[in-house]
Scaffold this motif. Structure first.
Motif, PDB file in Angstrom:
ATOM      1  N   ILE A   9       0.861  -1.169   0.000  1.00 49.86           N
ATOM      2  CA  ILE A   9       0.000   0.000   0.000  1.00 49.86           C
ATOM      3  C   ILE A   9       0.901   1.223   0.000  1.00 49.86           C
ATOM      4  O   ILE A   9       1.809   1.345   0.823  1.00 49.86           O
ATOM      5  N   SER A  10       0.657   2.132  -0.902  1.00 41.88           N
ATOM      6  CA  SER A  10       1.462   3.341  -1.012  1.00 41.88           C
ATOM      7  C   SER A  10       0.686   4.520  -0.448  1.00 41.88           C
ATOM      8  O   SER A  10      -0.458   4.762  -0.835  1.00 41.88           O
ATOM      9  N   VAL A  11       1.314   5.241   0.470  1.00 42.64           N
ATOM     10  CA  VAL A  11       0.723   6.433   1.057  1.00 42.64           C
ATOM     11  C   VAL A  11       1.669   7.585   0.766  1.00 42.64           C
ATOM     12  O   VAL A  11       2.868   7.483   0.982  1.00 42.64           O
ATOM     13  N   ALA A  12       1.145   8.680   0.248  1.00 43.65           N
ATOM     14  CA  ALA A  12       1.996   9.806  -0.125  1.00 43.65           C
ATOM     15  C   ALA A  12       1.371  11.113   0.344  1.00 43.65           C
ATOM     16  O   ALA A  12       0.155  11.275   0.329  1.00 43.65           O
ATOM     17  N   LEU A  13       2.228  12.014   0.757  1.00 42.81           N
ATOM     18  CA  LEU A  13       1.811  13.363   1.111  1.00 42.81           C
ATOM     19  C   LEU A  13       2.073  14.249  -0.096  1.00 42.81           C
ATOM     20  O   LEU A  13       3.180  14.298  -0.619  1.00 42.81           O
ATOM     21  N   LYS A  14       1.042  14.921  -0.572  1.00 44.60           N
ATOM     22  CA  LYS A  14       1.180  15.785  -1.739  1.00 44.60           C
ATOM     23  C   LYS A  14       0.655  17.178  -1.389  1.00 44.60           C
ATOM     24  O   LYS A  14      -0.444  17.559  -1.791  1.00 44.60           O
ATOM     25  N   PRO A  15       1.454  17.933  -0.631  1.00 47.26           N
ATOM     26  CA  PRO A  15       1.003  19.270  -0.237  1.00 47.26           C
ATOM     27  C   PRO A  15       1.037  20.239  -1.421  1.00 47.26           C
ATOM     28  O   PRO A  15       1.819  20.077  -2.355  1.00 47.26           O
ATOM     29  N   ALA A  16       0.184  21.226  -1.368  1.00 49.95           N
ATOM     30  CA  ALA A  16       0.145  22.235  -2.423  1.00 49.95           C
ATOM     31  C   ALA A  16       1.328  23.185  -2.284  1.00 49.95           C
ATOM     32  O   ALA A  16       1.726  23.536  -1.167  1.00 49.95           O
TER      33      ALA A  16
END
Length: 102
Positions: A9-16
């Motif tokens: 399972i891949s979890v990623a933080l993609k902040p603006a």
């Protein structure tokens, strides 16, 4: 019967880009022991405030800028006590506390 598989399972933080975050981090530990009729009392406290600014470079990689707005460290080991606060660094004579000046 339950069958286990090797799934990922891949979890990623993609902040603006341009977003800002603030975190206050506080911790405290206390150790009270008595060994061979000797008492050991230790207390450690940490309070840190950090501001995170999110940017991107020309290749699209995230740039994370961190600025600390609060650093306060306290420790007590028996009779030895140390209290270091970045807010005091401008007029402190303690060399460790002086290093926290910004």
């Amino acid at each position: 019967m339950r069958v286990l598989t090797n799934e990922c399972i891949s979890v990623a933080l993609k902040p603006a880009e341009g977003s800002q975050y603030h975190y206050d981090i506080s911790s405290q530990t206390e150790i009270h022991l008595e060994v061979d009729d000797k008492k050991v009392d230790n207390i450690n406290k940490t309070d840190v405030g950090a501001n995170y600014d999110i940017g991107k470079d020309s290749a699209g990689n995230y740039l994370l800028h961190i600025k600390y707005d609060k650093i306060h460290l306290y420790s007590k080991n028996g009779e030895n006590e140390k209290d270091i606060d970045a807010d005091n660094s401008g007029f402190s004579i303690d060399p460790v506390e002086k290093m926290l000046e910004y």
